[in-house]
Design an enzyme around this catalytic site. Structure first.
Site, PDB file in Angstrom:
ATOM      1  N   HIS A 144      -8.240  -5.016  -0.995  1.00 40.08           N
ATOM      2  CA  HIS A 144      -6.965  -4.432  -0.601  1.00 40.08           C
ATOM      3  C   HIS A 144      -6.149  -5.381   0.276  1.00 40.08           C
ATOM      4  CE1 HIS A 144      -4.265  -1.062  -0.150  1.00 40.08           C
ATOM      5  NE2 HIS A 144      -4.290  -1.151   1.162  1.00 40.08           N
ATOM      6  N   ASP A 183      -9.813  -3.873  -5.335  1.00 36.70           N
ATOM      7  CA  ASP A 183      -9.219  -3.001  -4.326  1.00 36.70           C
ATOM      8  C   ASP A 183      -9.767  -1.588  -4.505  1.00 36.70           C
ATOM      9  OD1 ASP A 183      -7.630  -1.565  -2.584  1.00 36.70           O
ATOM     10  OD2 ASP A 183      -5.759  -2.515  -3.210  1.00 36.70           O
ATOM     11  N   SER A 227       0.845  -1.189   0.000  1.00 36.65           N
ATOM     12  CA  SER A 227       0.000   0.000   0.000  1.00 36.65           C
ATOM     13  C   SER A 227       0.890   1.252   0.000  1.00 36.65           C
ATOM     14  CB  SER A 227      -0.959  -0.035   1.192  1.00 36.65           C
ATOM     15  OG  SER A 227      -2.007   0.886   1.032  1.00 36.65           O
TER      16      SER A 227
END
Length: 741
Positions: free
Chosen positions: A705, A673, A582
């Site tokens: 995600h 996501d 991320s």
């Protein structure tokens, strides 16, 4: 190590160039791959599938290793297990897992006996795989997941009278949940069903209402609603509507059950509104009206509101203000800061993070010297000391381990005599304790089982420091297997090393135990964590120095750590890999552009590698709320130029051989996501490969995600990623020191 040749019939995908231009602040940018954003375009889906097929072909030789790693994870895990029971009223609640089932089962048993004090909070002795007498299954995630490629439980809350269960399910991976209510007497769901909610609910104590949140067009939780249970959803009442796109809203019930708490927060500013839970239809009142740059949270305690805030206190202080008579709660200024008194004063370097109040005690969560800590104080004595302008007495909760993480766990009732804490480190599995509030006694309730004869003494951990270019001292945590890496003050020979980092949102990478990591350590890999700026390990200053126009510190800190590990002999560049996910994926992408020579390979998971494109578009999820973290490039030329200067996608060297000297790169993403859209790693890999970099893209077509759902699928995903990392590190063919099934 060089990447092996693919199968003869495998072809590397080449993304078509469909140039578009954008112009901001006089800067004209041509983007060849922005067309990959449209998930409904068959050509986009075909390209993602081709990328995934190419990655599978390039890594086909690792299949035996992947299977071995999966078997090791599975062989170390007690598949039929259960959690430490948590008491709520007349029942003990727990989750259990069953061998062969991918998801958890939520259940409860009645409290037996009449013992008082801590003895009355002795959890029942439950055996894995044996249904105890009187067990009631509340929710079976395996049944709910049937027929779905993805399943996630967003939240589950039992009403105070234990008659109702509110739960949320996501079967897509996009973090949009269906809220349902279950009658626990019959086990049947009520007709009430609310679509498109975001995580978090609050059931009023009388079981008459449930509060929930929904999102706006940018998928920002922006509204709080009240639903009358048994009534039509069309009649739900809008309780809070936040128009400022920087703010997210959340809702929950205070531990005292006195208030429904509505929290509205941006990255820099917050506001709390309270509604008396026994008068749920009354409008909420504001505790402290929002002031730009002031963050605070509220806890109901002993006739006071405890307010943890940063008004003039960078690392936060704890204040208290009397509640007073109910009829005065809605009066403007009823809880104004000038009416409060300080309970825990600000201390630079000690970051206060949360306060939890119980009938007679307060529990403080904080961090100092890059270590998460918990402390307990007598509540009345604490308040009395604060009124007198004196410091209260706190008792720190600790088991005395090096690099241990201590954190508060589920402790739902205000009058319980114990508080649940969890303790773990890089070498010691997660342990659940009940800390007796009156005496400080630590009662072990559950230790994470690790099968196969695991011995923590076979592994070692330590903290080191690297010096950043500007002189900042950056903490580094390391863990390794003693008989695989001979270390006596310093490593005797360079070892394969995996360097992990994040560095954003003030999120701290506290020591955590990992079963899958053991497979790396047993093959001689050293695991290191770079606690770079942008995280919160060393307080708010550490965060502030790694965001906005100071964001480059995050990347240069990571590079400084990598160089330090090489300098002192822990590893060499050809035996070091980097990993982050991320915002940590942005870190990895930026570092690869700045210092590709330091790594043999990097894994960027769901990576935020095209931040400039995303943050320029306010219609995309998270964009406006991100301006306080990264800067506002849409309106601020300086922020635009700064992000443009480090964004991984923007800074891939041009030309067919511009990135040919880069290390091996694996990017992993998920089609659904909503936090980091799949287009970012897809564009990044397309540009990297066009520039000659050895980049691969792995795409999960039914995930979000957090990756795939279900523990077995998750283990397979981890085994696949770790097999690739071991191959990069030259350790794929090594036998583990402690062989597993």
């Amino acid at each position: 190590m060089p990447e092996p040749e693919p199968a003869a019939d495998a072809v590397a995908p080449v993304a078509a160039r469909r140039p578009i231009t954008r112009t901001h602040h006089g800067d004209v940018v041509t983007d060849d791959y922005e067309w990959l954003r449209d998930a409904d375009d068959p050509a986009v889906v075909a390209h993602l599938e081709a990328e995934d097929a190419w990655t599978r072909a390039r890594t086909a030789h690792l299949r035996p290793l992947r299977e071995r790693l999966f078997a090791e994870i599975k062989g170390r895990t007690l598949e039929t297990d259960l959690s430490a029971p948590v008491r709520l009223g007349a029942s003990w609640y727990y989750t259990r897992t069953v061998e062969g089932q991918a998801y958890a089962v939520h259940a409860r048993v009645p409290v037996s006996g009449t013992a008082g004090g801590a003895a009355g909070w002795e959890p029942p002795t439950l055996e894995p795989g044996v249904a105890p007498e009187g067990e009631q299954v509340l929710l079976d995630e395996n049944a709910l997941a049937q027929g779905h490629d993805f399943f996630a439980l967003g939240g589950a809350e039992v009403s105070a009278d234990e008659r109702l269960l509110a739960y949320q399910v996501d079967t897509q991976g996009d973090e949009r949940y269906t809220l349902r209510l279950r009658d626990l007497a019959t086990g049947v769901d009520l007709p009430d069903e609310i679509e498109q909610t975001s995580p978090g609910v609050a059931l009023t104590p009388d079981g008459a209402h449930v509060f929930y949140t929904t999102v706006d067009d940018a998928w920002r939780p922006s509204r709080v609603w009240r639903h009358r249970i048994g009534g039509p959803v069309a009649d739900d009442v809008l309780v809070a509507d936040e128009p400022d796109e920087r703010f997210w809203v959340g809702v929950g019930l205070s531990r005292s059950r006195r208030f429904v708490q509505i929290e509205l927060a941006s990255k820099l500013t917050s506001e709390v509104r309270l509604t008396p839970a026994d008068e749920a239809t009354t409008p909420p009142f504001v505790v402290w009206p929002r002031r730009e740059g002031v963050e605070y949270t509220v806890e109901d305690a002993a006739g006071h509101l405890l307010v943890l805030h940063n008004d003039g206190a960078q690392d936060f202080e704890l204040a208290a203000v009397e509640l007073g008579p109910r009829e005065g709660w809605e009066r403007p200024g009823a809880f104004a800061p000038e009416r409060s008194f300080v309970v825990v004063p600000h201390e630079s370097g000690t970051r206060l993070e949360a306060v939890d109040a119980f009938a007679r005690h307060a529990v403080l969560s904080y961090r100092r010297e890059a270590t998460a800590r918990v402390a307990v104080a007598d509540l009345e004595a604490l308040l009395a000391a604060g009124r007198a302008g004196k410091a209260g007495q706190w008792r720190e909760v600790s088991t005395g381990q090096a690099l241990e993480t201590v954190a508060l766990d589920a402790s739902p009732l205000p009058d319980q005599p114990t508080v649940r804490v969890v303790v773990e480190s890089f070498t010691t599995p997660r342990a659940v304790y009940d800390h007796v509030l009156a005496t400080g006694e630590m009662l072990l309730r559950k230790r994470q089982p690790v099968l196969g004869g695991y011995d923590p003494d076979d592994y070692a951990q330590r903290r080191e420091w690297a010096i950043a270019p500007d002189g900042a001292r950056v903490p580094v945590s390391l863990v390794w297997r003693r008989d695989a890496v001979d270390v006596d003050g310093a490593p005797q020979a360079p070892a394969p090393l995996l360097l992990y980092g994040y560095g954003a949102y003030e999120y701290s990478l506290d020591p955590w135990f990992s079963v899958p990591r053991l497979s790396l350590l047993d093959r001689g890999v050293v695991f290191a964590v770079a606690h770079v700026r942008g995280g919160g390990e060393l307080g708010r200053r550490w965060y502030d120095e790694g965001k906005l126009l100071a964001k480059r510190h995050t990347f240069t800190d990571f590079i400084a750590v990598a160089r330090r590990l090489v300098e002192v002999g822990w590893t060499t560049p050809d035996r070091m890999a980097g990993e982050g996910g991320s915002a940590g994926g942005l870190l990895i992408g930026a570092v690869v552009n700045l210092a590709p020579e330091l790594f043999a390979g990097v894994h960027a998971a769901v990576p935020f590698v095209d931040p400039l494109t995303s943050i320029l578009d306010p219609s995309l999820p998270l964009t406006v709320t991100e301006w306080e973290e990264w800067g506002d490039p849409l309106h601020d030329p300086e922020a635009y130029a700064y992000i443009r200067g480090y964004a991984p996608y923007e800074n891939v060297p041009p030309g067919p051989d511009g990135a040919a000297h880069y290390p091996r790169i694996l990017a992993t993403t998920s089609l659904h996501d909503t936090r980091v859209l799949f287009v970012e790693p897809a564009k990044w890999v397309a540009r990297l490969r066009a520039a000659g970099a050895p980049a691969l893209l792995r795409v999960e077509m039914a995930a979000g995600h957090g990756g795939v759902s279900g523990r077995y699928a998750r283990w397979e995903q981890i085994a696949e990623e770790n097999a690739w990392l071991l191959d990069v590190l030259g350790a794929a063919d090594l036998d583990p020191h402690d062989a597993r099934p």
